[in-house]
Design a protein around this motif. Structure first.
Motif, mmCIF file in Angstrom:
data_model
loop_
_atom_site.group_PDB
_atom_site.id
_atom_site.type_symbol
_atom_site.label_atom_id
_atom_site.label_comp_id
_atom_site.label_asym_id
_atom_site.label_seq_id
_atom_site.Cartn_x
_atom_site.Cartn_y
_atom_site.Cartn_z
ATOM 1 N N ALA A 27 8.056 -7.120 5.177
ATOM 2 C CA ALA A 27 7.645 -5.934 4.434
ATOM 3 C C ALA A 27 8.688 -4.848 4.642
ATOM 4 O O ALA A 27 9.445 -4.867 5.615
ATOM 5 C CB ALA A 27 6.283 -5.450 4.916
ATOM 6 N N LYS A 28 8.713 -3.877 3.711
ATOM 7 C CA LYS A 28 9.600 -2.725 3.840
ATOM 8 C C LYS A 28 8.761 -1.461 3.943
ATOM 9 O O LYS A 28 7.826 -1.262 3.166
ATOM 10 C CB LYS A 28 10.494 -2.578 2.606
ATOM 11 N N LEU A 29 9.121 -0.620 4.888
ATOM 12 C CA LEU A 29 8.533 0.704 4.999
ATOM 13 C C LEU A 29 9.381 1.635 4.148
ATOM 14 O O LEU A 29 10.607 1.655 4.301
ATOM 15 C CB LEU A 29 8.543 1.146 6.464
ATOM 16 N N ARG B 6 0.829 -1.204 0.000
ATOM 17 C CA ARG B 6 0.000 0.000 0.000
ATOM 18 C C ARG B 6 0.861 1.251 0.000
ATOM 19 O O ARG B 6 1.996 1.247 0.435
ATOM 20 C CB ARG B 6 -0.883 0.074 1.253
ATOM 21 N N CYS B 7 0.226 2.299 -0.454
ATOM 22 C CA CYS B 7 0.743 3.659 -0.333
ATOM 23 C C CYS B 7 -0.343 4.462 0.349
ATOM 24 O O CYS B 7 -1.527 4.319 0.001
ATOM 25 C CB CYS B 7 1.042 4.236 -1.711
ATOM 26 N N VAL C 237 3.673 7.530 2.815
ATOM 27 C CA VAL C 237 4.456 6.382 3.240
ATOM 28 C C VAL C 237 4.014 5.197 2.391
ATOM 29 O O VAL C 237 2.865 5.145 1.931
ATOM 30 C CB VAL C 237 4.307 6.073 4.754
ATOM 31 N N PHE C 238 4.933 4.278 2.149
ATOM 32 C CA PHE C 238 4.656 3.065 1.390
ATOM 33 C C PHE C 238 5.006 1.862 2.249
ATOM 34 O O PHE C 238 5.965 1.903 3.024
ATOM 35 C CB PHE C 238 5.532 2.988 0.134
ATOM 36 N N VAL D 105 3.087 5.909 9.831
ATOM 37 C CA VAL D 105 3.818 4.696 10.189
ATOM 38 C C VAL D 105 2.893 3.707 10.895
ATOM 39 O O VAL D 105 2.894 2.508 10.597
ATOM 40 C CB VAL D 105 5.064 5.037 11.037
ATOM 41 N N ASP D 106 2.077 4.185 11.819
ATOM 42 C CA ASP D 106 1.154 3.296 12.530
ATOM 43 C C ASP D 106 0.162 2.640 11.572
ATOM 44 O O ASP D 106 -0.163 1.455 11.726
ATOM 45 C CB ASP D 106 0.408 4.059 13.620
ATOM 46 N N GLU D 107 -0.312 3.376 10.592
ATOM 47 C CA GLU D 107 -1.232 2.819 9.597
ATOM 48 C C GLU D 107 -0.547 1.694 8.810
ATOM 49 O O GLU D 107 -1.131 0.636 8.577
ATOM 50 C CB GLU D 107 -1.703 3.921 8.650
ATOM 51 N N ALA D 108 0.690 1.926 8.412
ATOM 52 C CA ALA D 108 1.437 0.910 7.670
ATOM 53 C C ALA D 108 1.684 -0.333 8.523
ATOM 54 O O ALA D 108 1.569 -1.461 8.035
ATOM 55 C CB ALA D 108 2.766 1.500 7.179
ATOM 56 N N ILE D 109 1.995 -0.141 9.798
ATOM 57 C CA ILE D 109 2.219 -1.279 10.693
ATOM 58 C C ILE D 109 0.942 -2.094 10.848
ATOM 59 O O ILE D 109 0.964 -3.331 10.784
ATOM 60 C CB ILE D 109 2.750 -0.804 12.063
ATOM 61 N N GLY D 110 -0.176 -1.426 11.044
ATOM 62 C CA GLY D 110 -1.451 -2.133 11.170
ATOM 63 C C GLY D 110 -1.774 -2.939 9.927
ATOM 64 O O GLY D 110 -2.233 -4.092 10.013
#
Length: 173
Positions: free
Chosen positions: A93-95, A69-70, A83-84, A114-119
């Motif tokens: 996964a890579k942030l 996701r982006c 953030v991607f 960052v929290d959205e990407a982690i979730g």
């Protein structure tokens, strides 16, 4: 993975930021914003813009919507951050490409991204998230630390026209 760090310029009248998926033109915003901010703030050369364009272009050309996701942060319809999260392997996964523009700073937007990407990574079944940043990007490093990432490697290198210390960070999910 980097974020630029000017002092926040909060505007008491500013609307709260929203997070959404990318729309046509947003990837151009990601590339242009990274290039301009990092050139102004850190003296990064055009090779940094090329790297950002490569990462963003690869995402556009071949992302797996189920596992990658982006997120674009916007205020009053204008993009102010990104953030991607991309697949490195089935388990990792890579942030990538965390950025908050000066207009979006001062409201915890980097942490929200960052929290959205982690979730999302957790919901996809990834076991680890990694990222690469530079030691002088202190605001980004604080975000990663607060999110639970740990520094696993530091290595001096010359990139983007600068002598830097690259850092690899990791979060076990």
């Amino acid at each position: 993975m980097q974020t630029s760090e000017r002092l926040p310029t909060p505007d008491a009248a500013a609307s709260p930021a929203t997070l959404r998926g990318p729309r046509p033109g947003d990837i151009g915003f990601v590339v242009q914003s990274h290039a301009a901010l990092y050139a102004a703030d850190y003296g990064f050369d055009a090779s940094f813009e090329a790297l950002v364009a490569e990462i963003a272009g690869k995402f556009l050309a071949s992302n797996d919507e189920a596992r990658e996701r982006c997120w674009i942060a916007e205020i009053d319809g204008e993009p102010v951050g990104s953030v991607f999260l991309v697949r490195a392997s089935d388990a990792v996964a890579k942030l990538r490409l965390l950025l908050v523009t000066p207009q979006g700073r001062g409201q915890g937007l980097g942490q929200r991204l960052v929290d959205e990407a982690i979730g999302f990574a957790r919901s996809c079944g990834y076991r680890t998230i990694t990222l690469w940043t530079q030691s002088n990007l202190t605001a980004a490093r604080q975000i990663y630390q607060r999110a639970g990432f740990g520094l696993i490697e530091s290595k001096p290198h010359r990139s983007f026209g600068q002598d830097l210390i690259g850092e690899t960070w990791e979060l076990r999910l």
